[in-house]
Motif scaffolding. Structure first.
Motif, mmCIF file in Angstrom:
data_model
loop_
_atom_site.group_PDB
_atom_site.id
_atom_site.type_symbol
_atom_site.label_atom_id
_atom_site.label_comp_id
_atom_site.label_asym_id
_atom_site.label_seq_id
_atom_site.Cartn_x
_atom_site.Cartn_y
_atom_site.Cartn_z
ATOM 1 N N ALA A 287 1.554 4.201 11.988
ATOM 2 C CA ALA A 287 1.313 2.830 11.529
ATOM 3 C C ALA A 287 0.861 2.819 10.072
ATOM 4 O O ALA A 287 1.285 1.961 9.285
ATOM 5 C CB ALA A 287 0.261 2.168 12.418
ATOM 6 N N ALA A 288 -0.008 3.765 9.720
ATOM 7 C CA ALA A 288 -0.475 3.843 8.332
ATOM 8 C C ALA A 288 0.675 4.159 7.391
ATOM 9 O O ALA A 288 0.842 3.505 6.349
ATOM 10 C CB ALA A 288 -1.571 4.906 8.223
ATOM 11 N N THR A 291 2.877 1.340 6.510
ATOM 12 C CA THR A 291 2.259 0.289 5.695
ATOM 13 C C THR A 291 2.298 0.618 4.207
ATOM 14 O O THR A 291 2.272 -0.275 3.359
ATOM 15 C CB THR A 291 0.790 0.088 6.131
ATOM 16 N N ARG A 296 0.360 -2.307 -2.079
ATOM 17 C CA ARG A 296 -0.590 -2.404 -0.976
ATOM 18 C C ARG A 296 -1.921 -1.796 -1.423
ATOM 19 O O ARG A 296 -2.004 -1.120 -2.452
ATOM 20 C CB ARG A 296 -0.060 -1.673 0.254
ATOM 21 N N ASP A 300 -5.490 -1.888 3.275
ATOM 22 C CA ASP A 300 -4.341 -2.247 4.121
ATOM 23 C C ASP A 300 -3.935 -1.078 5.010
ATOM 24 O O ASP A 300 -3.636 -1.248 6.199
ATOM 25 C CB ASP A 300 -3.139 -2.643 3.253
ATOM 26 N N GLU A 303 -6.566 -0.473 7.754
ATOM 27 C CA GLU A 303 -6.526 -1.518 8.784
ATOM 28 C C GLU A 303 -5.361 -1.282 9.739
ATOM 29 O O GLU A 303 -5.497 -1.463 10.966
ATOM 30 C CB GLU A 303 -6.414 -2.890 8.128
ATOM 31 N N ALA A 304 -4.210 -0.890 9.213
ATOM 32 C CA ALA A 304 -3.052 -0.631 10.072
ATOM 33 C C ALA A 304 -3.332 0.524 11.020
ATOM 34 O O ALA A 304 -2.995 0.460 12.220
ATOM 35 C CB ALA A 304 -1.827 -0.327 9.211
ATOM 36 N N ARG A 307 -5.916 -0.632 13.781
ATOM 37 C CA ARG A 307 -5.320 -1.504 14.801
ATOM 38 C C ARG A 307 -4.499 -0.699 15.802
ATOM 39 O O ARG A 307 -4.554 -0.947 17.018
ATOM 40 C CB ARG A 307 -4.453 -2.573 14.141
#
Length: 390
Positions: A287-288, A291, A296, A300, A303-304, A307
């Protein structure tokens, strides 16, 4: 006979480009001389990688001189002449009488130089955060007419955006890192001493990859059962056993540039808990990476990752990574929520999903990446998995 110059890590034009950026920052802060004792910043601006910073030394950058002056212990001056692009008159060795002397040390020689070249009455930049308190006080006491400006971190932030030449070296270091991880998967077996496994891994990091040897050994961290809740201890006198879990963090090094990676290994089938946490960490890592792109922020990315972890009921208290380059970290931006550093092309980071959950359990996986205009380039390429060893 004069010592010869070693093959330079980078061409002279590259060092002058870096110095120009530093001088621009000096002009912005209205200082005429910048005193740099930080070894990684000295490496960045000169190519010097010898390990002599246990005694005072500093690079003095002047807006009135093309090349900086490097003042260090006399016995180490020969290494500076050999390794750096600097001309002979820009390397100054101070006498041995200043070593182990409770009254005067090498910083006195550096302060004397500032007086001799006539900059002690103007703006002088110091990396005050890198100096012992008594040394910082010495500069202030002996430069009473100077306007001292704290420049801690100034060069570090300039270093964050890498040139294409630096990226090439980081890729060489990444290949060494990957070779070390794959060697670890070969040698960690039941009955093998941790020390013997580390000896093989370190040998690989020294031999290098693709014809490019490692040029330094960054401390490897090996945390095995029952110590997987730790993160920064080295190998022990223990042996691996059936059922052992090993969290390994290593880094290949080329010309000072350091590329870390972390992987978790299980001798035999991993526990359900380990499998579950590793699956969550892998999801957070993906996910990171998905992103990341120019524009960015570090926040950001964090947070990715957070989550994705929380969707799989895993929490992580530590940050998700940090900027890297020369040495293990640059001590600038962190991949953590609230760090609003904007990502730019050719910034490089160690993205670390390592999670230490309780005293006897943790799990690690990480990658080193480069920011691009449109996304991310992962420099480390070892299999992104939980290694199950026979």
């Amino acid at each position: 006979m004069a010592i010869s110059k070693a093959p330079q890590s980078f061409p002279r034009t590259e060092y002058l480009r870096r110095l120009a950026a530093v001088k621009s920052e000096m002009a912005r802060r209205d200082i005429t001389a910048l005193v740099i004792p930080t070894s990684s910043n000295i490496t960045y601006l000169t190519g010097y990688t010898a390990r002599s910073a246990y005694v005072p030394q500093a690079l003095i950058v002047s807006n009135h001189q093309e090349e900086p002056t490097f003042i260090l212990r006399k016995m180490d001056a020969h290494a500076a002449l050999h390794q750096t692009f600097l001309e002979r008159d820009k390397v100054v060795g101070y006498p041995e009488a200043l070593v182990g002397n409770p009254d005067k040390d090498g910083f006195d020689s550096i302060i004397d130089f500032l007086h001799d070249v006539g900059v002690a009455n103007g703006g002088v930049g110091l990396e005050l955060g890198e100096l012992p308190a008594y040394s910082a006080q010495k500069f202030k006491a002996r430069l009473r007419q100077a306007r001292i400006v704290d420049c801690t971190g100034a060069v570090n932030w300039i270093r964050m955006v890498k040139s294409e030449l630096e990226i090439s070296v980081l890729k060489e270091a990444a290949a060494v890192t990957d070779a070390g991880i794959m060697r670890a998967a070969e040698v960690m077996r039941p009955g093998v001493r941790e020390a013997d496994a580390i000896a093989e891994i370190v040998a690989t990091l020294a031999r290098g990859a693709n014809g490019k040897p490692g040029t330094w050994i960054a401390a490897p961290f090996l945390c095995s059962s029952p110590r997987t809740g730790t993160c920064h201890i080295t190998w022990s006198e223990d042996v691996f056993r059936q059922g052992s879990q090993i969290n390994l963090e290593i880094a290949g090094v080329r010309l000072g540039y350091t590329v870390p990676i972390s992987r978790t290994f299980s001798i035999g089938r991993p526990s359900d808990r380990l499998g579950r946490v590793h699956e969550a960490e892998l999801a957070g890592l993906e996910a990171a990476l998905g992103t990341i792109c120019a524009g960015r922020t570090c926040s950001d990315v964090a947070e990715a990752a957070r989550r994705a972890l929380e969707k799989l009921s895993v929490k992580k208290e530590s940050r998700f990574g940090y900027s890297i380059g020369i040495d293990w970290q640059e001590r600038t931006a962190s991949l953590k929520e609230g760090d609003m550093t904007v990502l730019k092309p050719n910034m490089t980071f160690h993205l670390h999903l390592g999670n230490w959950i309780d005293e006897e359990f943790g799990c690690v996986i990480s990658e080193t990446f480069r920011v691009t205009e449109s996304g991310v380039e992962v420099l480390t390429r070892a299999p992104r998995k939980l290694f199950e060893l026979g």
